[in-house]
Design an enzyme around this catalytic site. Structure first.
Site, PDB file in Angstrom:
ATOM      1  N   THR A  18      48.137  49.095  74.138  1.00 59.94           N
ATOM      2  CA  THR A  18      48.046  50.430  73.386  1.00 59.94           C
ATOM      3  C   THR A  18      48.242  51.531  74.358  1.00 59.94           C
ATOM      4  O   THR A  18      48.814  52.688  74.036  1.00 59.94           O
ATOM      5  CB  THR A  18      46.700  50.565  72.491  1.00 59.94           C
ATOM      6  OG1 THR A  18      46.430  49.200  72.042  1.00 59.94           O
ATOM      7  CG2 THR A  18      46.672  51.608  71.641  1.00 59.94           C
ATOM      8  N   ARG A  22      46.156  47.351  81.398  1.00 55.81           N
ATOM      9  CA  ARG A  22      44.630  47.379  81.640  1.00 55.81           C
ATOM     10  C   ARG A  22      44.136  46.025  81.748  1.00 55.81           C
ATOM     11  O   ARG A  22      44.668  45.015  81.075  1.00 55.81           O
ATOM     12  CB  ARG A  22      44.116  47.854  80.294  1.00 55.81           C
ATOM     13  CG  ARG A  22      42.868  48.699  80.563  1.00 55.81           C
ATOM     14  CD  ARG A  22      42.219  49.392  79.397  1.00 55.81           C
ATOM     15  NE  ARG A  22      43.247  50.792  78.895  1.00 55.81           N
ATOM     16  CZ  ARG A  22      42.618  51.597  78.069  1.00 55.81           C
ATOM     17  NH1 ARG A  22      41.486  51.544  77.493  1.00 55.81           N
ATOM     18  NH2 ARG A  22      43.412  52.336  77.914  1.00 55.81           N
ATOM     19  N   SER A 113      40.565  54.140  81.120  1.00 58.38           N
ATOM     20  CA  SER A 113      40.120  55.068  80.035  1.00 58.38           C
ATOM     21  C   SER A 113      38.858  54.798  79.662  1.00 58.38           C
ATOM     22  O   SER A 113      37.554  54.821  80.634  1.00 58.38           O
ATOM     23  CB  SER A 113      40.649  54.889  78.718  1.00 58.38           C
ATOM     24  OG  SER A 113      40.492  55.994  77.768  1.00 58.38           O
ATOM     25  N   HIS A 114      38.230  54.407  78.631  1.00 55.85           N
ATOM     26  CA  HIS A 114      36.857  54.165  78.237  1.00 55.85           C
ATOM     27  C   HIS A 114      36.139  53.064  78.487  1.00 55.85           C
ATOM     28  O   HIS A 114      34.810  52.578  78.382  1.00 55.85           O
ATOM     29  CB  HIS A 114      36.487  54.326  76.600  1.00 55.85           C
ATOM     30  CG  HIS A 114      37.428  53.399  75.869  1.00 55.85           C
ATOM     31  ND1 HIS A 114      38.859  53.405  75.823  1.00 55.85           N
ATOM     32  CD2 HIS A 114      37.296  52.197  75.168  1.00 55.85           C
ATOM     33  CE1 HIS A 114      39.169  52.544  75.216  1.00 55.85           C
ATOM     34  NE2 HIS A 114      38.309  51.579  74.905  1.00 55.85           N
ATOM     35  N   LYS A 126      48.630  53.862  83.992  1.00 59.44           N
ATOM     36  CA  LYS A 126      49.463  54.238  82.745  1.00 59.44           C
ATOM     37  C   LYS A 126      50.676  55.108  83.247  1.00 59.44           C
ATOM     38  O   LYS A 126      50.732  56.043  84.388  1.00 59.44           O
ATOM     39  CB  LYS A 126      48.701  55.305  81.699  1.00 59.44           C
ATOM     40  CG  LYS A 126      47.366  54.813  81.409  1.00 59.44           C
ATOM     41  CD  LYS A 126      46.779  55.795  80.185  1.00 59.44           C
ATOM     42  CE  LYS A 126      46.074  56.878  80.715  1.00 59.44           C
ATOM     43  NZ  LYS A 126      44.976  57.475  79.610  1.00 59.44           N
ATOM     44  N   ASP A 277      35.354  60.708  77.511  1.00 60.38           N
ATOM     45  CA  ASP A 277      35.379  59.471  78.097  1.00 60.38           C
ATOM     46  C   ASP A 277      35.766  59.365  79.558  1.00 60.38           C
ATOM     47  O   ASP A 277      36.242  60.557  80.368  1.00 60.38           O
ATOM     48  CB  ASP A 277      36.520  58.614  77.338  1.00 60.38           C
ATOM     49  CG  ASP A 277      37.912  58.941  77.393  1.00 60.38           C
ATOM     50  OD1 ASP A 277      38.211  60.132  77.762  1.00 60.38           O
ATOM     51  OD2 ASP A 277      38.841  58.106  77.248  1.00 60.38           O
ATOM     52  N   ASP A 279      38.766  59.087  81.280  1.00 59.32           N
ATOM     53  CA  ASP A 279      39.924  59.859  81.544  1.00 59.32           C
ATOM     54  C   ASP A 279      39.981  61.252  80.894  1.00 59.32           C
ATOM     55  O   ASP A 279      40.969  61.703  80.946  1.00 59.32           O
ATOM     56  CB  ASP A 279      41.144  59.098  81.614  1.00 59.32           C
ATOM     57  CG  ASP A 279      41.416  58.774  80.269  1.00 59.32           C
ATOM     58  OD1 ASP A 279      40.401  58.428  79.203  1.00 59.32           O
ATOM     59  OD2 ASP A 279      42.594  58.591  79.723  1.00 59.32           O
ATOM     60  N   ASP A 281      40.276  62.140  77.830  1.00 55.78           N
ATOM     61  CA  ASP A 281      41.268  62.448  76.737  1.00 55.78           C
ATOM     62  C   ASP A 281      40.467  62.322  75.338  1.00 55.78           C
ATOM     63  O   ASP A 281      40.948  62.681  74.128  1.00 55.78           O
ATOM     64  CB  ASP A 281      42.571  61.555  76.609  1.00 55.78           C
ATOM     65  CG  ASP A 281      42.373  60.209  76.871  1.00 55.78           C
ATOM     66  OD1 ASP A 281      40.974  59.716  76.835  1.00 55.78           O
ATOM     67  OD2 ASP A 281      43.404  59.328  76.756  1.00 55.78           O
ATOM     68  N   ARG A 282      39.267  61.678  75.382  1.00 55.59           N
ATOM     69  CA  ARG A 282      38.536  61.657  74.074  1.00 55.59           C
ATOM     70  C   ARG A 282      37.326  62.507  74.034  1.00 55.59           C
ATOM     71  O   ARG A 282      36.960  62.854  74.983  1.00 55.59           O
ATOM     72  CB  ARG A 282      37.875  60.113  74.096  1.00 55.59           C
ATOM     73  CG  ARG A 282      38.843  58.857  74.115  1.00 55.59           C
ATOM     74  CD  ARG A 282      38.189  57.464  73.694  1.00 55.59           C
ATOM     75  NE  ARG A 282      39.037  56.530  73.612  1.00 55.59           N
ATOM     76  CZ  ARG A 282      39.157  55.497  73.158  1.00 55.59           C
ATOM     77  NH1 ARG A 282      37.910  55.218  72.320  1.00 55.59           N
ATOM     78  NH2 ARG A 282      39.771  54.465  73.190  1.00 55.59           N
ATOM     79  N   THR A 344      48.895  53.228  65.885  1.00 56.74           N
ATOM     80  CA  THR A 344      47.781  53.404  66.698  1.00 56.74           C
ATOM     81  C   THR A 344      48.305  53.651  68.255  1.00 56.74           C
ATOM     82  O   THR A 344      49.121  52.885  68.726  1.00 56.74           O
ATOM     83  CB  THR A 344      46.696  52.205  66.828  1.00 56.74           C
ATOM     84  OG1 THR A 344      46.110  52.274  65.486  1.00 56.74           O
ATOM     85  CG2 THR A 344      45.633  52.627  67.850  1.00 56.74           C
ATOM     86  N   SER A 365      39.564  56.952  66.687  1.00 52.65           N
ATOM     87  CA  SER A 365      38.832  56.636  67.865  1.00 52.65           C
ATOM     88  C   SER A 365      38.572  57.637  68.966  1.00 52.65           C
ATOM     89  O   SER A 365      38.730  57.736  70.272  1.00 52.65           O
ATOM     90  CB  SER A 365      39.707  55.639  68.860  1.00 52.65           C
ATOM     91  OG  SER A 365      41.199  56.218  69.031  1.00 52.65           O
ATOM     92  N   LYS A 376      46.012  62.987  74.025  1.00 51.45           N
ATOM     93  CA  LYS A 376      44.752  63.882  73.370  1.00 51.45           C
ATOM     94  C   LYS A 376      43.979  64.345  74.406  1.00 51.45           C
ATOM     95  O   LYS A 376      44.012  63.997  75.534  1.00 51.45           O
ATOM     96  CB  LYS A 376      43.997  62.670  72.674  1.00 51.45           C
ATOM     97  CG  LYS A 376      43.729  61.310  73.660  1.00 51.45           C
ATOM     98  CD  LYS A 376      43.129  60.121  72.678  1.00 51.45           C
ATOM     99  CE  LYS A 376      42.372  59.027  73.518  1.00 51.45           C
ATOM    100  NZ  LYS A 376      43.560  58.210  73.284  1.00 51.45           N
TER     101      LYS A 376
END
Ligand code: VG1
Ligand code: CO
Length: 543
Positions: A18, A22, A113-114, A126, A277, A279, A281-282, A344, A365, A376
């Protein structure tokens, strides 16, 4: 310092999910693993020669060594220049901004990320393209097929580069520019929001807590919230990035941001709370004693964005991922603008943003963002909320209640079943797929099924088609369930079950979401036979 060409062989399973590739950290550290993937990126974009790239990450374990290796590979592949965040730090939205601002070919972001970080946890890579956004599917496919055919990679045997101080240096004729990771991003945020109004709110006694979760947003939040907006020192907690995020999941949800949750639910809590989070972005947003579900947050931001300078002229349109609740659809309808429904993953918003069809996008999310970058953006969402709170002069609870009274309340929850055996997960999904044509018209738990489908998306800008993006079952009256398997986990499979029910009547807006959704939850378990397939009926994370 010659560039050396190493022979190598393909490694199975280097398929971006996604959001990038990872895996367990030790897999990335394994022989040729990172090298193969990075060379495959360069090969898939037609080579690195003469190009400029941005490089940074979320500060997790192995970021430092990975960055040195990538710099040496970029140099040996003939790149002209790499712009790197000081200390290898760059939040995902800040990297997106730098790529756009500097007109770079693309950027490599070192983050899972998270997901937790550390030698026994997760690592990720990424690749973002020139518009600043995640590589679209055609490119991730090309990178993946390259990993299956790779025979060699190029790497300089020059020395490591000092990334601890800003400045310019070179490696094999490739320029390296180390930049303050926060500076340009902070300027961008000041250009979008009314910092004076927020400063006045703060001067009036408004208190906030921001949990950076020992991840990348610490330095960004300290600079913007404490220094530029004048919030008290200590507003930002867990503000120093750590390689293992303090041993926690840098995932801003009620489960993992439990310190912040406890403070916001206690008496005398600050007026506003937020977390981001790994990185950056959340975002999770909280008011005094109240949690804002990400789907509601997206709807509230869309309905109130015009209160911030950057969005004063209104929104061109909005977009949400398919599993995200339909709360924002009702706002779009009211505003008379288009609302797009995408699969997604943020990569699907890129074309809509580039084409000027949408201004604000979001996912359930904890992801919200706008056309200011192509990712994001956690702090952006926090600042837009602050701008709205400052202009409206009301608390989060009042704003949310007024929103529901006007548009109706969309009860929503996501149940995650993590680390389940991959084969069981696939078996369950394929049996459900096979059942889909027979479902419409049948009744489960007193709910009549109106539509049942496997979600496919045709990009309205370039016509590309993405299939198999999740099972969606719509009930008469607007309830909905969605099931899909995660593309970011690193252990077994993760089933995500998304549940939704619309409630127009304000007399019923005060329910606990799990209670309000109970029949929908039962219907989902019955339809997918979750217990039968995975031996469990309790999720391990509920958001
Ligand atoms: C999850 C989320 C998805 C998000 C993705 C990347 O993917 O559900 O909405 O875009 O993570 O977010 P999945 O495939 O596990 O459901 V981030 O902050 O991890 O880059
Ligand atoms: Co993230």
């Amino acid at each position: 310092m010659p560039a050396v060409t190493h022979p190598t062989q393909p490694i199975e399973g280097q398929k971006p999910g996604t959001s990038g590739l990872r895996k367990k950290t030790q897999v990335f550290i394994g022989k040729h693993y990172l090298q193969n993937f990075v060379q495959s990126i360069f090969d898939a974009i037609g080579g690195a020669r003469g190009k400029t790239f941005v490089l940074g990450g979320d500060g997790r374990y192995f970021n430092d060594r990975a960055a040195q290796l990538i710099l040496k590979m970029a140099a040996a592949n003939g790149a002209a220049r790499v712009i790197v965040g000081q200390g290898t730090l760059l939040s995902t939205p800040a990297a997106s901004h730098l790529i756009r601002q500097r007109g770079a070919e693309g950027g490599i972001i070192l983050s899972a990320s998270h997901n937790p970080g550390g030698p026994t946890a997760d690592f990720g890579v990424k690749y973002n393209i020139a518009n600043g956004g995640p590589a679209p599917e055609a490119l991730t496919e090309a990178i993946h097929s390259r990993t299956r055919a790779i025979t060699q990679y190029h790497i300089s045997d020059g020395p490591n580069v000092d990334l601890s101080v800003p400045g310019k240096t070179a490696l094999e004729g490739m320029q390296i520019e180390v930049v303050d990771p926060v500076a340009e991003y902070a300027v961008l945020m000041e250009s979008l929001f009314d910092f004076d109004a927020i400063r006045a709110l703060v001067a009036g006694g408004f208190r906030m807590r921001f949990d950076a979760m020992h991840a990348v947003t610490g330095p960004y939040a300290q600079e913007i919230l404490e220094r530029r907006l004048g919030m008290a020192p200590g507003t930002v907690i867990h503000g120093t990035p750590q390689t293992d995020f303090g041993g926690l999941h840098p995932d801003p949800n009620p489960t993992w941001a439990s310190t912040l949750m406890a403070e916001m639910m206690a008496p005398e809590s600050p007026d506003f709370g937020a977390a981001s989070d790994g990185d950056g972005d959340r975002n999770m947003v909280l008011g005094r004693g109240i949690y804002v579900s990400p789907s509601d947050s997206l709807a509230v931001l869309a309905a109130n964005a015009h209160l911030a300078p950057a969005y004063r002229a209104g929104l061109k349109g909005v977009a949400r991922s398919m599993p995200t609740s339909t709360a924002v659809d009702r706002v779009a309808k009211d505003l008379g603008i288009d609302c797009y429904e995408t699969p997604t993953g943020w990569k699907f918003f890129g074309n809509l943003l580039d084409a000027g069809r949408v201004t604000i996008c979001g996912e359930e999310s904890f992801g919200t963002g706008s056309d200011h970058v192509r990712e994001k953006d956690g702090l952006w969402a926090v600042l837009l909320w602050l701008n709205i709170l400052a202009v409206r002069g009301e608390g989060v609870d009042k704003i949310l209640a007024a929103h529901w009274a006007r548009y109706g309340r969309t009860y929503y929850s996501r149940h995650d079943f993590e680390a389940i055996p991959t084969e069981d997960a696939h078996q369950m999904m394929s049996e459900l797929h096979a059942d889909l044509p027979t479902l419409p018209g049948t009744e489960v738990e007193g709910l009549r099924i109106a539509e049942a489908e496997d979600f496919a998306y045709t990009d309205p800008v370039d016509g590309s088609v993405s299939r198999g993006q999740g099972v969606r079952i719509l009930f008469e009256g607007g309830a909905r369930i969605v099931l899909r398997l995660s593309g970011t986990g690193t252990e077994g499979a993760t089933l995500r079950l998304y549940l939704e029910r619309f409630e127009p009547d304000p007399a019923h807006h005060g329910l606990d979401p799990q209670e309000a959704l109970a029949p929908v939850i039962r219907a989902a378990h019955e339809l997918a036979a979750i217990r039968h397939h995975i031996g469990r009926d309790q999720p391990n994370v509920i958001t």
